[in-house]
Motif scaffolding. Structure first.
Motif, PDB file in Angstrom:
ATOM      1  N   ASP A 198     -19.501  17.359  -5.754  1.00  0.00           N
ATOM      2  CA  ASP A 198     -18.382  17.816  -4.935  1.00  0.00           C
ATOM      3  C   ASP A 198     -17.850  19.183  -5.352  1.00  0.00           C
ATOM      4  O   ASP A 198     -17.330  19.927  -4.508  1.00  0.00           O
ATOM      5  N   TYR A 199     -17.947  19.511  -6.640  1.00  0.00           N
ATOM      6  CA  TYR A 199     -17.306  20.726  -7.161  1.00  0.00           C
ATOM      7  C   TYR A 199     -18.305  21.751  -7.714  1.00  0.00           C
ATOM      8  O   TYR A 199     -17.893  22.788  -8.232  1.00  0.00           O
ATOM      9  N   GLY A 200     -19.591  21.477  -7.588  1.00  0.00           N
ATOM     10  CA  GLY A 200     -20.592  22.409  -8.087  1.00  0.00           C
ATOM     11  C   GLY A 200     -20.712  22.349  -9.597  1.00  0.00           C
ATOM     12  O   GLY A 200     -19.965  21.637 -10.284  1.00  0.00           O
ATOM     13  N   LYS A 201     -21.687  23.086 -10.125  1.00  0.00           N
ATOM     14  CA  LYS A 201     -21.897  23.068 -11.574  1.00  0.00           C
ATOM     15  C   LYS A 201     -21.872  24.460 -12.201  1.00  0.00           C
ATOM     16  O   LYS A 201     -21.848  24.600 -13.420  1.00  0.00           O
ATOM     17  N   LYS A 202     -21.851  25.490 -11.362  1.00  0.00           N
ATOM     18  CA  LYS A 202     -21.826  26.855 -11.902  1.00  0.00           C
ATOM     19  C   LYS A 202     -20.396  27.254 -12.251  1.00  0.00           C
ATOM     20  O   LYS A 202     -19.456  26.957 -11.512  1.00  0.00           O
ATOM     21  N   THR A 203     -20.240  27.918 -13.393  1.00  0.00           N
ATOM     22  CA  THR A 203     -18.944  28.464 -13.779  1.00  0.00           C
ATOM     23  C   THR A 203     -19.151  29.892 -14.253  1.00  0.00           C
ATOM     24  O   THR A 203     -19.717  30.124 -15.318  1.00  0.00           O
ATOM     25  N   THR A 204     -18.696  30.825 -13.467  1.00  0.00           N
ATOM     26  CA  THR A 204     -18.803  32.227 -13.844  1.00  0.00           C
ATOM     27  C   THR A 204     -17.568  32.661 -14.635  1.00  0.00           C
ATOM     28  O   THR A 204     -17.668  33.358 -15.640  1.00  0.00           O
ATOM     29  N   ILE A 205     -16.396  32.214 -14.181  1.00  0.00           N
ATOM     30  CA  ILE A 205     -15.134  32.627 -14.785  1.00  0.00           C
ATOM     31  C   ILE A 205     -14.195  31.429 -14.847  1.00  0.00           C
ATOM     32  O   ILE A 205     -14.058  30.685 -13.872  1.00  0.00           O
ATOM     33  N   ARG A 206     -13.563  31.252 -15.988  1.00  0.00           N
ATOM     34  CA  ARG A 206     -12.444  30.316 -16.096  1.00  0.00           C
ATOM     35  C   ARG A 206     -11.179  31.114 -16.348  1.00  0.00           C
ATOM     36  O   ARG A 206     -11.119  31.931 -17.272  1.00  0.00           O
ATOM     37  N   VAL A 207     -10.170  30.869 -15.541  1.00  0.00           N
ATOM     38  CA  VAL A 207      -8.849  31.448 -15.782  1.00  0.00           C
ATOM     39  C   VAL A 207      -8.007  30.359 -16.421  1.00  0.00           C
ATOM     40  O   VAL A 207      -7.897  29.251 -15.883  1.00  0.00           O
ATOM     41  N   ILE A 208      -7.441  30.657 -17.575  1.00  0.00           N
ATOM     42  CA  ILE A 208      -6.820  29.596 -18.363  1.00  0.00           C
ATOM     43  C   ILE A 208      -5.439  29.998 -18.861  1.00  0.00           C
ATOM     44  O   ILE A 208      -5.221  31.122 -19.328  1.00  0.00           O
ATOM     45  N   CYS A 209      -4.523  29.076 -18.739  1.00  0.00           N
ATOM     46  CA  CYS A 209      -3.135  29.255 -19.169  1.00  0.00           C
ATOM     47  C   CYS A 209      -2.998  28.892 -20.649  1.00  0.00           C
ATOM     48  O   CYS A 209      -3.757  28.077 -21.176  1.00  0.00           O
ATOM     49  N   PHE A 210      -2.010  29.497 -21.305  1.00  0.00           N
ATOM     50  CA  PHE A 210      -1.775  29.207 -22.722  1.00  0.00           C
ATOM     51  C   PHE A 210      -1.565  27.725 -22.976  1.00  0.00           C
ATOM     52  O   PHE A 210      -1.952  27.205 -24.022  1.00  0.00           O
ATOM     53  N   MET A 211      -0.998  27.000 -22.008  1.00  0.00           N
ATOM     54  CA  MET A 211      -0.729  25.577 -22.208  1.00  0.00           C
ATOM     55  C   MET A 211      -2.005  24.752 -22.203  1.00  0.00           C
ATOM     56  O   MET A 211      -2.038  23.643 -22.731  1.00  0.00           O
ATOM     57  N   SER A 212      -3.075  25.276 -21.600  1.00  0.00           N
ATOM     58  CA  SER A 212      -4.323  24.529 -21.489  1.00  0.00           C
ATOM     59  C   SER A 212      -5.314  24.827 -22.606  1.00  0.00           C
ATOM     60  O   SER A 212      -6.368  24.193 -22.677  1.00  0.00           O
ATOM     61  N   THR A 213      -4.997  25.777 -23.479  1.00  0.00           N
ATOM     62  CA  THR A 213      -5.948  26.153 -24.531  1.00  0.00           C
ATOM     63  C   THR A 213      -6.365  24.993 -25.429  1.00  0.00           C
ATOM     64  O   THR A 213      -7.518  24.966 -25.879  1.00  0.00           O
ATOM     65  N   PRO A 214      -5.489  23.999 -25.726  1.00  0.00           N
ATOM     66  CA  PRO A 214      -5.961  22.886 -26.566  1.00  0.00           C
ATOM     67  C   PRO A 214      -7.098  22.083 -25.945  1.00  0.00           C
ATOM     68  O   PRO A 214      -7.808  21.362 -26.647  1.00  0.00           O
ATOM     69  N   GLY A 215      -7.295  22.204 -24.628  1.00  0.00           N
ATOM     70  CA  GLY A 215      -8.342  21.442 -23.952  1.00  0.00           C
ATOM     71  C   GLY A 215      -9.704  22.100 -23.972  1.00  0.00           C
ATOM     72  O   GLY A 215     -10.659  21.546 -23.408  1.00  0.00           O
ATOM     73  N   MET A 216      -9.825  23.266 -24.607  1.00  0.00           N
ATOM     74  CA  MET A 216     -11.139  23.915 -24.689  1.00  0.00           C
ATOM     75  C   MET A 216     -12.010  23.141 -25.673  1.00  0.00           C
ATOM     76  O   MET A 216     -11.707  23.088 -26.858  1.00  0.00           O
ATOM     77  N   ASN A 217     -13.090  22.539 -25.177  1.00  0.00           N
ATOM     78  CA  ASN A 217     -13.959  21.729 -26.028  1.00  0.00           C
ATOM     79  C   ASN A 217     -15.418  21.938 -25.639  1.00  0.00           C
ATOM     80  O   ASN A 217     -15.736  22.666 -24.693  1.00  0.00           O
ATOM     81  N   ASP A 218     -16.300  21.302 -26.380  1.00  0.00           N
ATOM     82  CA  ASP A 218     -17.737  21.494 -26.159  1.00  0.00           C
ATOM     83  C   ASP A 218     -18.160  21.150 -24.733  1.00  0.00           C
ATOM     84  O   ASP A 218     -19.102  21.742 -24.192  1.00  0.00           O
ATOM     85  N   ASP A 219     -17.469  20.186 -24.107  1.00  0.00           N
ATOM     86  CA  ASP A 219     -17.894  19.707 -22.794  1.00  0.00           C
ATOM     87  C   ASP A 219     -17.820  20.799 -21.739  1.00  0.00           C
ATOM     88  O   ASP A 219     -18.641  20.829 -20.816  1.00  0.00           O
ATOM     89  N   ILE A 248     -10.741  34.295 -18.890  1.00  0.00           N
ATOM     90  CA  ILE A 248      -9.616  35.226 -18.893  1.00  0.00           C
ATOM     91  C   ILE A 248      -8.322  34.428 -19.048  1.00  0.00           C
ATOM     92  O   ILE A 248      -8.074  33.475 -18.312  1.00  0.00           O
ATOM     93  N   PHE A 249      -7.533  34.797 -20.045  1.00  0.00           N
ATOM     94  CA  PHE A 249      -6.339  34.046 -20.430  1.00  0.00           C
ATOM     95  C   PHE A 249      -5.072  34.747 -19.941  1.00  0.00           C
ATOM     96  O   PHE A 249      -5.012  35.972 -19.859  1.00  0.00           O
ATOM     97  N   TRP A 250      -4.060  33.928 -19.683  1.00  0.00           N
ATOM     98  CA  TRP A 250      -2.725  34.504 -19.484  1.00  0.00           C
ATOM     99  C   TRP A 250      -1.724  33.720 -20.331  1.00  0.00           C
ATOM    100  O   TRP A 250      -1.874  32.526 -20.558  1.00  0.00           O
ATOM    101  N   GLY A 251      -0.720  34.436 -20.832  1.00  0.00           N
ATOM    102  CA  GLY A 251       0.313  33.810 -21.663  1.00  0.00           C
ATOM    103  C   GLY A 251      -0.051  33.668 -23.117  1.00  0.00           C
ATOM    104  O   GLY A 251       0.754  33.186 -23.919  1.00  0.00           O
ATOM    105  N   VAL A 252      -1.256  34.058 -23.505  1.00  0.00           N
ATOM    106  CA  VAL A 252      -1.686  33.933 -24.907  1.00  0.00           C
ATOM    107  C   VAL A 252      -1.282  35.201 -25.653  1.00  0.00           C
ATOM    108  O   VAL A 252      -1.731  36.295 -25.320  1.00  0.00           O
TER     109      VAL A 252
END
Length: 354
Positions: A153-174, A186-190
């Motif tokens: 449903d959502y595809g498998k390619k990821t070219t860019i992730r835009v990530i908020c400072f609040m979501s940084t703890p969720g960055m993992n191997d998966d 590309i981060f904002w708020g960090v």
């Protein structure tokens, strides 16, 4: 003698009660003053933080301007530092000044003919739109939205992730390794002063996942986004306790790097009024997958204690998209009644209170 002792005891008791009373009055007065102080601090907090950030620019970046020619990161005293602050002002004629790579170079060194912009909405569940999404030159995902298990449903390619400072703890191997790893983030708020925990997590991720290229919205660009929100809505972001969403930052970036933007799973600001029995979930993953999108949007739109104004943001994005080459899918925005004057509950409630 006994009578005299009783009189002395009574006097001591009265004095003690007076002292206790004065202490309680002091505590109450101190509490009231503290509340006033805290309110003022809340109202001025972000501005004070930004002034502090900019005043300490030299301290943060002292040793970051040497040996950066081809490095994605710079090591200073055996610790990674990110060159977030720059002395170069924003240029509205050159949007490359809005961004900075981890090595201190301004701008984004990539461009896409077609972009698939993917909010984390559950509206794509069951659509089997994955192949259509992956056919775009670039796929933009938000925060730590997973790919594994949702490819159909959502595809498998990821070219860019835009990530908020609040979501940084969720960055993992998966999401950071293997076939689902993003090419760029590309981060904002960090920022080391404004959000030190998110900054440390980001630095650790950059060391752990060196195959990804890292970029940041400059602090000045984040201030610009607040100004744009206020310009479009007529309401102060800070004064109304409003939080900007990652989707708003991601759309700003998409306008700067994409020739054409295909937006999947985003509703317009009038959609929920027109579809009052809609049951699509807010997020297709995590703790928000049991909340309806329309219900959560309405709650956030009307809260006074701080929240995302998702409905109002959709009106802003609709206005911006009307000026750019963008197409909406699942649902289509065909027939959307674009209005120059935003009339969402968040904006109209303020006008009615004036």
């Amino acid at each position: 003698m006994i009578r005299k002792r009783k009189q002395m005891a009574a006097v001591l008791l009265l004095n003690l009660l007076a002292i206790v009373g004065m202490f309680l009055i002091y505590k109450r007065a101190h509490s009231a003053l503290q509340q006033i102080f805290n309110q003022e601090k809340t109202d001025q907090g972000n501005s004070a933080i930004m002034r502090e950030i900019m005043s300490k620019r030299k301290e943060v970046n002292d040793q970051l301007y040497v040996g950066r020619q081809n490095n994605d990161v710079v090591k200073t005293h055996n610790q990674l530092n990110i060159a977030i602050n720059q002395d170069i002002p924003l240029s509205h004629d050159n949007h490359q000044t809005y961004y900075v790579a981890a090595n201190g170079k301004l701008g984004l060194d990539f461009h896409c003919k077609t972009c698939a912009y993917l909010p984390s909405s559950g509206r794509l569940l069951g659509t089997k739109a994955g192949s259509e999404i992956d056919n775009n030159d670039c796929v933009i995902r938000m925060n730590v939205a997973p790919v594994r298990g949702f490819e159909e449903d959502y595809g498998k390619k990821t070219t860019i992730r835009v990530i908020c400072f609040m979501s940084t703890p969720g960055m993992n191997d998966d999401i950071m390794t293997g076939e689902f790893a993003p090419e760029r983030m590309i981060f904002w708020g960090v920022h080391p002063l404004k959000q030190p925990r998110a900054y440390r997590i980001t630095v650790d991720a950059m060391e752990k996942y060196p195959h990804i290229k890292y970029y940041f919205f400059r602090p000045e660009t984040e201030e610009l986004m607040s100004e744009l929100f206020e310009k479009e809505t007529g309401r102060s972001r800070m004064g109304s306790n409003s939080w900007l969403s990652t989707g708003l930052f991601a759309m700003k970036m998409a306008f700067d790097i994409c020739d054409h933007i295909n937006i999947y799973g985003m509703i317009h600001d009038q959609y929920c009024q027109q579809h009052q029995n809609d049951t699509a979930v807010f997020h297709y993953y995590g703790r928000y997958r049991n909340k309806t999108e329309c219900g959560y949007y309405d709650k956030q739109e009307r809260t006074k204690r701080g929240g995302h104004r998702f409905v109002t943001e959709k009106a802003v994005l609709g206005k911006w998209a009307n000026q750019h080459n963008a197409t909406f899918y699942y649902p289509s925005w065909d027939g959307y009644n674009f209005t120059e004057n935003i009339q969402t509950p968040f904006v109209m409630n303020d006008r009615m209170n004036i």
